[in-house]
Enzyme design. Structure first.
Site, mmCIF file in Angstrom:
data_model
loop_
_atom_site.group_PDB
_atom_site.id
_atom_site.type_symbol
_atom_site.label_atom_id
_atom_site.label_comp_id
_atom_site.label_asym_id
_atom_site.label_seq_id
_atom_site.Cartn_x
_atom_site.Cartn_y
_atom_site.Cartn_z
ATOM 1 N N LYS A 22 37.537 -5.307 8.017
ATOM 2 C CA LYS A 22 38.495 -4.583 8.860
ATOM 3 C C LYS A 22 39.698 -4.160 8.021
ATOM 4 C CE LYS A 22 40.625 -4.845 13.452
ATOM 5 N NZ LYS A 22 40.794 -5.690 14.652
ATOM 6 N N ASN A 67 52.496 -5.735 19.236
ATOM 7 C CA ASN A 67 52.295 -7.171 19.374
ATOM 8 C C ASN A 67 52.747 -7.881 18.107
ATOM 9 O OD1 ASN A 67 49.862 -8.582 17.769
ATOM 10 N ND2 ASN A 67 49.375 -6.403 18.044
ATOM 11 N N LYS A 115 38.504 -13.277 18.998
ATOM 12 C CA LYS A 115 39.796 -13.354 18.325
ATOM 13 C C LYS A 115 39.622 -14.099 17.001
ATOM 14 C CE LYS A 115 44.673 -14.275 19.200
ATOM 15 N NZ LYS A 115 45.686 -14.932 20.058
ATOM 16 N N ASN A 129 39.007 -10.161 8.767
ATOM 17 C CA ASN A 129 40.336 -9.666 9.115
ATOM 18 C C ASN A 129 41.191 -9.578 7.851
ATOM 19 O OD1 ASN A 129 42.911 -9.141 10.070
ATOM 20 N ND2 ASN A 129 42.724 -10.493 11.847
ATOM 21 N N PHE A 130 41.164 -8.408 7.238
ATOM 22 C CA PHE A 130 41.990 -8.120 6.065
ATOM 23 C C PHE A 130 43.148 -7.205 6.441
ATOM 24 C CE2 PHE A 130 37.835 -8.437 3.489
ATOM 25 C CZ PHE A 130 38.080 -9.739 3.115
ATOM 26 N N SER A 131 43.577 -7.244 7.702
ATOM 27 C CA SER A 131 44.409 -6.133 8.147
ATOM 28 C C SER A 131 45.509 -6.440 9.139
ATOM 29 C CB SER A 131 43.501 -5.056 8.743
ATOM 30 O OG SER A 131 42.558 -5.634 9.626
ATOM 31 N N CYS A 132 45.600 -7.651 9.669
ATOM 32 C CA CYS A 132 46.684 -7.956 10.603
ATOM 33 C C CYS A 132 48.015 -7.789 9.879
ATOM 34 C CB CYS A 132 46.540 -9.383 11.131
ATOM 35 S SG CYS A 132 47.837 -9.831 12.307
ATOM 36 N N ASN A 155 43.146 -1.258 11.929
ATOM 37 C CA ASN A 155 43.907 -2.280 12.631
ATOM 38 C C ASN A 155 45.262 -1.683 12.993
ATOM 39 O OD1 ASN A 155 44.867 -4.765 13.671
ATOM 40 N ND2 ASN A 155 43.775 -5.926 12.111
ATOM 41 N N THR A 156 46.143 -2.485 13.549
ATOM 42 C CA THR A 156 47.419 -1.981 14.048
ATOM 43 C C THR A 156 48.346 -1.527 12.927
ATOM 44 O OG1 THR A 156 48.197 -4.266 14.115
ATOM 45 C CG2 THR A 156 47.357 -3.320 16.164
#
Length: 438
Positions: free
Chosen positions: A241, A141, A110, A200-203, A268-269
């Site tokens: 990402k 989420n 995570k 993580n460039f995408s949340c 990603n989502t």
């Protein structure tokens, strides 16, 4: 520039860039076969939890019979292509250990940042779209990155690598627009022994007010600068990402690759609102009567994910040979994984599927992927990776191809179907077309 090395199990030769190291291996992206003795031709399937469901024995993540599922991505050797996607299934030592024990090819933890004190999760933070018999089709989420102290996560990374030195552990990291923070986080994660990074460039709901997550991934100027910092600091492979919440996903992906990232993860989502409860009139997931848009995943997003993966894979093939792609989005079977691999994915990530089915689902995924390979007589992942890419073209080209096919069928027509089709001028030729023993 400093050379990047693969900490487990391969090491990049000194003085070479990560995206070009071990040229014969990475530039051609050859996937590794099982390193042990020759495997039996037919896999040994076990009875699954449901009627007709296949499962297969995994030893340290590797199949013991049938076609090899082993892959090598940026020098990282995995016993199978199934990787735990960053999220709750990789949130602490206990669950990541469970993932390795059940046979996952790799684990992406995570997302961590230096200051977990600014991360405040809420509950409930999930909502499901499901059929009347409770089959999950979609999952939303509003969860944030890890709220555990960075020091705790780093200690657990180190413990995992000590206990599983040959398994692949990837740190997902996220920071604000702050070069020293990125550099410190990279250095500390590498000291803990992780094998690679995923940025993580995408949340979609990842603290945009701090210019983090998708807020950074949608801004190519920020991406260019941050990936430049990372490339200069990191000495192990880095995947960026990508967010699907953008018009053309190849634009930010190209930016990250131009700055030296070894690979891309997608998708990603998807930004979403699960729905409104028509009894309470409150949105879902509901926190004290309120909600916020969040990330959508599970089976329903697979067609969108496949389209994004196809676009990136074509770009990688044509412009960045040797770079890699980790496919994500709606994978819920080994057959789903085969589709992502056929479109050029080197590995396949699963997060929601683990939350729905449990960690041992990887044994079903591997059995189903092998079943697909046996149907087509594929002996390795490498034999079918990217095979479907050339089947995609433009709509106008589809029209021209169909016109040509119809014309060819007409030209090849043999004989006359009805008496009305006879003509005077072509009578002899028409007669000859129906003679069998010419």
């Amino acid at each position: 520039m400093s050379a990047k090395v693969v900490m487990q199990p391969a090491v990049k030769p000194s003085g070479m860039r990560a995206s070009r190291f071990s040229g014969a291996r990475v530039a051609s992206q050859k996937l590794a076969r099982h390193s042990g003795a020759r495997l039996p031709v037919a896999p040994i399937f076990a009875r699954g939890k449901k009627e007709g469901e296949k499962r297969i024995e995994l030893v340290n993540g590797a199949v013991t019979s049938g076609p090899s599922l082993a892959v090598e991505v940026n020098g990282l050797k995995m016993p199978n292509p199934f990787v735990i996607g960053s999220g709750p299934p990789g949130t602490n030592y206990k669950v990541m250990k469970k993932a390795f024990d059940e046979g996952w090819g790799g684990v992406i933890a995570k997302t961590v940042s230096l200051d977990a004190g600014q991360v405040h999760n809420v509950t409930p933070r999930y909502a499901r779209w499901q059929t009347p018999d409770r089959e999950v089709l979609g999952w939303q989420n509003i969860e944030l990155i890890s709220d555990r102290p960075c020091e705790t996560m780093l200690a657990e990374f180190k413990q995992l690598k000590e206990e599983y030195p040959d398994r692949i552990l990837i740190a997902s990291i996220m920071e604000e627009y702050n070069r020293p923070a990125w550099e410190e986080l990279i250095e500390r994660c590498e000291e803990a022994g992780v094998d690679a990074f995923e940025l993580n460039f995408s949340c979609p709901h990842g603290m945009p007010e701090r210019r983090m997550g998708a807020a950074m991934g949608q801004d190519c100027d920020l991406l260019h600068e941050v990936c430049g910092w990372v490339d200069k600091k990191a000495s192990i492979p880095v995947w960026a990402k990508m967010t699907p919440n953008i018009t053309d996903i190849t634009v930010p992906a190209r930016t990250t690759l131009d700055q030296g990232m070894e690979g891309v993860s997608a998708i990603n989502t998807i930004m979403s609102i699960m729905g409104i409860n028509l009894k309470t009139l409150n949105p879902e997931p509901c926190v004290e009567g309120y909600s916020t848009p969040g990330g959508y995943s599970s089976k329903a997003v697979k067609p969108i994910a496949l389209a994004k993966v196809m676009s990136i894979a074509k770009m990688l093939r044509d412009e960045y040979p040797g770079r890699t792609l980790s496919g994500i989005g709606g994978v819920d079977s080994g057959y789903d994984a085969a589709e992502f691999i056929l479109l050029g994915s080197d590995s396949v990530q699963v997060c929601t599927g683990v939350m729905v089915h449990g960690y041992d689902v990887v044994q079903r995924y591997c059995a189903e992927l092998q079943d697909f390979m046996i149907q087509h007589d594929f002996k390795s992942i490498d034999e079918f990776k990217g095979l479907a890419l050339d089947k995609f073209t433009t709509h106008s080209d589809l029209h021209e191809r169909q016109k040509a096919a119809i014309a060819a069928k007409k030209a090849a027509k043999v004989g006359l179907a009805n008496d009305k089709d006879w003509t005077g001028e072509g009578f002899v030729e028409e007669t000859d077309s129906m003679v069998s023993n010419k």
